[in-house]
Design a protein around this motif. Structure first.
Motif, PDB file in Angstrom:
ATOM      1  N   ASP A   1      -9.223   0.387  -1.995  1.00 19.84           N
ATOM      2  CA  ASP A   1      -9.646   1.020  -0.738  1.00 19.84           C
ATOM      3  C   ASP A   1      -8.532   1.889  -0.167  1.00 19.84           C
ATOM      4  OD1 ASP A   1     -12.192  -0.164  -0.663  1.00 19.84           O
ATOM      5  OD2 ASP A   1     -11.341  -2.030   0.113  1.00 19.84           O
ATOM      6  N   TRP A   2      -7.575   2.229  -0.994  1.00 23.40           N
ATOM      7  CA  TRP A   2      -6.435   2.981  -0.483  1.00 23.40           C
ATOM      8  C   TRP A   2      -5.899   3.918  -1.575  1.00 23.40           C
ATOM      9  CZ3 TRP A   2      -6.383  -2.339  -1.303  1.00 23.40           C
ATOM     10  CH2 TRP A   2      -5.692  -2.762  -2.440  1.00 23.40           C
ATOM     11  N   PHE A   3      -5.067   4.863  -1.131  1.00 22.96           N
ATOM     12  CA  PHE A   3      -4.293   5.690  -2.059  1.00 22.96           C
ATOM     13  C   PHE A   3      -2.887   5.093  -2.124  1.00 22.96           C
ATOM     14  CE2 PHE A   3      -7.446   8.731  -0.342  1.00 22.96           C
ATOM     15  CZ  PHE A   3      -8.093   9.034  -1.545  1.00 22.96           C
ATOM     16  N   ASP A   4      -2.363   4.979  -3.338  1.00 20.82           N
ATOM     17  CA  ASP A   4      -1.078   4.313  -3.585  1.00 20.82           C
ATOM     18  C   ASP A   4      -0.006   5.363  -3.830  1.00 20.82           C
ATOM     19  OD1 ASP A   4      -0.262   1.708  -3.557  1.00 20.82           O
ATOM     20  OD2 ASP A   4      -0.119   1.558  -5.740  1.00 20.82           O
ATOM     21  N   THR A   5       0.990   5.429  -2.958  1.00 18.17           N
ATOM     22  CA  THR A   5       2.071   6.408  -3.117  1.00 18.17           C
ATOM     23  C   THR A   5       3.327   5.714  -3.636  1.00 18.17           C
ATOM     24  OG1 THR A   5       1.211   7.709  -1.272  1.00 18.17           O
ATOM     25  CG2 THR A   5       3.463   8.161  -1.964  1.00 18.17           C
ATOM     26  N   ARG A   6       3.744   6.129  -4.815  1.00 18.03           N
ATOM     27  CA  ARG A   6       4.963   5.583  -5.419  1.00 18.03           C
ATOM     28  C   ARG A   6       6.108   6.542  -5.088  1.00 18.03           C
ATOM     29  NH1 ARG A   6       6.429   0.698  -7.879  1.00 18.03           N
ATOM     30  NH2 ARG A   6       8.484   1.058  -8.754  1.00 18.03           N
ATOM     31  N   VAL A   7       7.104   6.068  -4.355  1.00 17.44           N
ATOM     32  CA  VAL A   7       8.256   6.891  -3.973  1.00 17.44           C
ATOM     33  C   VAL A   7       9.503   6.330  -4.665  1.00 17.44           C
ATOM     34  CG1 VAL A   7       9.668   7.739  -2.069  1.00 17.44           C
ATOM     35  CG2 VAL A   7       7.222   7.378  -1.727  1.00 17.44           C
ATOM     36  N   ASP A   8      10.063   7.094  -5.572  1.00 12.87           N
ATOM     37  CA  ASP A   8      11.301   6.686  -6.253  1.00 12.87           C
ATOM     38  C   ASP A   8      12.441   7.594  -5.802  1.00 12.87           C
ATOM     39  OD1 ASP A   8      10.175   4.620  -7.746  1.00 12.87           O
ATOM     40  OD2 ASP A   8       9.495   5.986  -9.308  1.00 12.87           O
ATOM     41  N   VAL A   9      13.495   7.001  -5.226  1.00 15.31           N
ATOM     42  CA  VAL A   9      14.673   7.765  -4.783  1.00 15.31           C
ATOM     43  C   VAL A   9      15.894   7.162  -5.477  1.00 15.31           C
ATOM     44  CG1 VAL A   9      16.042   8.553  -2.822  1.00 15.31           C
ATOM     45  CG2 VAL A   9      13.576   8.198  -2.545  1.00 15.31           C
ATOM     46  N   TYR A  10      16.585   7.978  -6.266  1.00 16.92           N
ATOM     47  CA  TYR A  10      17.769   7.525  -6.995  1.00 16.92           C
ATOM     48  C   TYR A  10      19.006   8.287  -6.533  1.00 16.92           C
ATOM     49  CZ  TYR A  10      15.201   4.838 -10.529  1.00 16.92           C
ATOM     50  OH  TYR A  10      14.448   3.889 -11.181  1.00 16.92           O
ATOM     51  N   TYR A  11      20.126   7.555  -6.456  1.00 16.62           N
ATOM     52  CA  TYR A  11      21.456   8.147  -6.260  1.00 16.62           C
ATOM     53  C   TYR A  11      22.267   7.720  -7.479  1.00 16.62           C
ATOM     54  CZ  TYR A  11      20.115   9.078  -1.431  1.00 16.62           C
ATOM     55  OH  TYR A  11      19.486   9.550  -0.307  1.00 16.62           O
ATOM     56  N   GLY A  12      22.394   8.621  -8.443  1.00  7.81           N
ATOM     57  CA  GLY A  12      22.994   8.208  -9.709  1.00  7.81           C
ATOM     58  C   GLY A  12      22.096   7.160 -10.332  1.00  7.81           C
ATOM     59  N   LYS A  13      22.668   5.984 -10.603  1.00  6.25           N
ATOM     60  CA  LYS A  13      21.871   4.894 -11.180  1.00  6.25           C
ATOM     61  C   LYS A  13      21.335   3.934 -10.120  1.00  6.25           C
ATOM     62  CE  LYS A  13      24.319   4.994 -15.604  1.00  6.25           C
ATOM     63  NZ  LYS A  13      25.201   4.269 -16.555  1.00  6.25           N
ATOM     64  N   GLN A  14      21.688   4.193  -8.845  1.00  6.56           N
ATOM     65  CA  GLN A  14      21.260   3.308  -7.749  1.00  6.56           C
ATOM     66  C   GLN A  14      19.875   3.724  -7.226  1.00  6.56           C
ATOM     67  OE1 GLN A  14      22.793   0.563  -6.147  1.00  6.56           O
ATOM     68  NE2 GLN A  14      23.993   0.632  -8.037  1.00  6.56           N
ATOM     69  N   LYS A  15      18.910   2.782  -7.293  1.00  5.17           N
ATOM     70  CA  LYS A  15      17.556   3.059  -6.772  1.00  5.17           C
ATOM     71  C   LYS A  15      17.438   2.531  -5.350  1.00  5.17           C
ATOM     72  CE  LYS A  15      12.654   2.545  -7.953  1.00  5.17           C
ATOM     73  NZ  LYS A  15      12.138   2.152  -6.661  1.00  5.17           N
ATOM     74  N   VAL A  16      16.805   3.315  -4.481  1.00  4.95           N
ATOM     75  CA  VAL A  16      16.647   2.912  -3.074  1.00  4.95           C
ATOM     76  C   VAL A  16      15.446   1.982  -2.934  1.00  4.95           C
ATOM     77  CG1 VAL A  16      16.258   3.714  -0.716  1.00  4.95           C
ATOM     78  CG2 VAL A  16      17.580   5.112  -2.308  1.00  4.95           C
ATOM     79  N   SER A  17      15.637   0.875  -2.234  1.00  8.57           N
ATOM     80  CA  SER A  17      14.502   0.005  -1.897  1.00  8.57           C
ATOM     81  C   SER A  17      13.659   0.706  -0.830  1.00  8.57           C
ATOM     82  CB  SER A  17      15.021  -1.334  -1.351  1.00  8.57           C
ATOM     83  OG  SER A  17      14.007  -1.984  -0.605  1.00  8.57           O
ATOM     84  N   LEU A  18      12.336   0.656  -0.978  1.00  7.04           N
ATOM     85  CA  LEU A  18      11.443   1.326  -0.021  1.00  7.04           C
ATOM     86  C   LEU A  18      11.628   0.754   1.386  1.00  7.04           C
ATOM     87  CD1 LEU A  18       9.355   3.601  -0.200  1.00  7.04           C
ATOM     88  CD2 LEU A  18       7.577   1.870  -0.312  1.00  7.04           C
TER      89      LEU A  18
END
Length: 621
Positions: free
Chosen positions: A47-64
């Protein structure tokens, strides 16, 4: 480190194979030396649209979660797992802010309800959407673009009345939203039959095999209206009323019913077990009751579970644009974003600065989910005069006084043989009058003892007047001048301008002229005796009969003060009745004794003589 110049420089050096050392050894420096690499993909969920947001700084991934916190705090720094802080690019800060306003963080993705399909194409570039999302958004836009393209559905055969054309459109609209699992707001004017459209819709749910019960939440004054309407128009619907001291207090039998009916007050008390059941639909009648998102009512209804939700109101916006937020936040979760976003983006610009562009934008966003027809719009389909009953349930104190008086008069009747009753007709008349006065308010009793001034009718009437007076002019009739005086005090306390006419009024023409020609005067209080004839009040289109009685001819004369030559509006006449009292019994008697109801000649005392002892005992029972 005052500027983020180094991000571009470091990025270029790294491309050239240059190794950078010692950056995080600098004193007081926790900044991550890498540029943000952002990727976004929008896919389709249930019942929704799922938005996947990936933000990387080098090898470090940001937690949403941390990204959301930074955007909420309007910070350009985001916390990373290695203890450093990434710098957010300004262009993405603005985009992320929009994403978070329209969606809910669930794990490492954002969920945007499908009801907000219009915002998907506004927020995301086409290349960020999967093909499935593009197809669904295009489908919704095409289907919802034109209301007249909505398919007709069969009116349920179990509905014991004929729907008007606009009511059929309402049924079609409700079924249309149902096909998409979208909620909505049915906002027709009072008197246009919102209740009957919902009853027809609940019946139509049978064809879709919806098994769970539907919850209907109403103000206390409408409990009896709903019971009466369901019994009259859809007697096959299995309904359970949860109201009063001896009510059911668990949800385990709900599956046996199609409608669970309760009041807002009862729901607040019973929310603990009501929130455990997943209803098919929740219908909130007079939904302006939850317009304040900070109120206990709003918080309680938000705890309820259901497949879908519809709110009903004749006045979706009473004071300002923010009124619609609470109602649609319940019926269409996610459609309008957060309350703060709605205030900043719509409510303040529209109400304070008369921003027409924002008003048009809001209108476009909510238009598919609000169906509003005014009396003027459907005038050709309406009878010139619509009559209805509003039931006013007495509070404990008022009921206690009524029962005590009724018992005393009943015992008096039981003690007299039938052939003696004619000699006591004046006593019986006095008893009838006193019970009627208590139905209005115990304060009307002309006794040495003051029983308080509680009045279910005044509470219901004020609720009606406050929601109608802005757009309509209203006549209020009572047989008792003392009741008009109580109503007068309430209007004064609420700063609602009114006129007043009783047998003591000398300048009648001036009072009528004020009501007819002064747009500030919204209400006219009139005693039935003084105002039954000789007045022309065509500016009014709502008439309230505070204390209906057994001669409809007298009441019709009052209604006809506004329903006469020169009246261009459709008139709604409302009788206020206290259930399980002499008033309800007289109303039922009118239906069963048509000759009595139509008799224009008999006085009250001669009507009394036509009653048997059993009739009278029933009245006082």
């Amino acid at each position: 480190l005052d500027e983020d110049w180094f991000l571009e420089a470091f990025d270029e050096w790294q491309k050239q194979g240059i190794i950078i050392l010692g950056f995080n050894d600098l004193k007081n420096n926790q900044l991550n030396p890498n540029k943000a690499k952002v990727s976004v993909l929008v896919s389709s969920g249930v019942d929704w649209f799922d938005t996947r947001v990936d933000v990387y700084y080098g090898k470090q991934k940001v937690s949403l979660k941390y990204l959301h916190k930074s955007i909420r705090n309007k910070s350009k720094f985001v916390q990373l797992g290695d203890g450093t802080q990434g710098i957010l690019p300004q262009e993405w800060i603005d985009k992320f802010a929009k994403y978070f306003k329209s969606g809910e963080v669930v794990g490492e993705s954002l969920r945007t309800p499908k009801i907000s399909f219009a915002s998907i194409t506004e927020m995301y570039e086409a290349e960020l959407l999967t093909d499935e999302v593009k197809e669904q958004v295009a489908f919704y836009q095409e289907k919802i673009a034109r209301f007249d393209s909505i398919q007709s559905v069969e009116v349920p055969t179990d509905l014991k009345t004929t729907l008007r054309e606009y009511q059929k459109q309402g049924l079609n609209w409700l079924n249309f939203l149902d096909d998409f699992n979208f909620g909505g707001c049915l906002a027709d004017d009072m008197g246009l039959g919102k209740t009957i459209q919902v009853i027809a819709f609940i019946l139509s749910q049978r064809t879709k095999n919806r098994q769970q019960a539907n919850l209907v939440v109403v103000p206390t004054s409408l409990i009896f209206n709903w019971e009466a309407e369901v019994a009259k128009f859809a007697p096959s619907l299995n309904m359970l009323t949860i109201y009063g001291a001896n009510r059911l207090k668990d949800q385990h039998t709900f599956d046996a019913y199609e409608i669970i009916l309760t009041s807002y007050g009862t729901l607040l008390s019973d929310i603990r077990f009501m929130k455990e059941y997943r209803f098919n639909y929740i219908f909130l009648d007079e939904s302006q009751s939850i317009k304040n998102p900070e109120s206990q009512r709003f918080k309680a209804v938000r705890l309820l579970q259901s497949r879908n939700k519809i709110v009903l109101t004749g006045t979706p916006i009473e004071n300002n644009t923010l009124d619609i937020y609470g109602q649609l936040a319940f019926a269409c979760p996610g459609l309008l974003g957060s309350k703060q976003h709605f205030k900043d983006h719509y409510s303040t610009p529209i109400d304070k600065f008369k921003d027409k562009k924002r008003a048009a934008e809001l209108q476009k966003k909510i238009n598919p989910f609000i169906l509003r027809r005014t009396k003027d719009q459907v005038a050709t389909e309406l009878p010139d005069k619509t009559e209805m009953v509003v039931y006013c349930e007495m509070g404990p104190e008022q009921r206690k006084i009524y029962n005590a008086y009724a018992k005393e008069f009943r015992n008096f009747l039981l003690s007299k043989p039938e052939d003696e009753l004619s000699r006591h007709s004046m006593h019986v008349l006095k008893a009838l009058t006193q019970l009627r006065q208590i139905c209005d308010s115990p304060a009307l009793l002309n006794n040495d003892t003051f029983y308080g001034d509680s009045s279910a009718k005044i509470d219901a009437l004020m609720e009606q007047i406050e929601s109608k007076a802005y757009h309509h002019k209203i006549l209020v009739f009572s047989q008792f001048v003392s009741m008009l005086d109580l109503i007068k005090k309430e209007l004064e306390a609420r700063d609602i301008a009114f006129e007043y006419l009783s047998g003591q009024t000398r300048n009648r023409a001036a009072r009528v002229a004020q009501f007819q020609h002064n747009s500030a005067v919204r209400v006219f209080l009139i005693s039935l005796k003084a105002g039954g004839t000789g007045l022309n009040l065509t500016e009014a289109d709502y008439v309230y009969l505070v204390d209906p009685w057994w001669n409809p001819a007298v009441e019709n004369q009052a209604i006809d003060r506004c329903y006469r030559i020169g009246q261009k509006k459709n008139v709604v006449a409302v009788r206020l009745i206290c259930p399980d009292t002499i008033e309800e019994k007289i109303m039922n008697m009118q239906e069963s004794k048509q000759a009595l109801a139509k008799d224009l000649i008999k006085t009250e005392s001669s009507v009394i003589h036509s009653f048997s002892k059993a009739d009278l005992i029933n009245l006082f029972g």
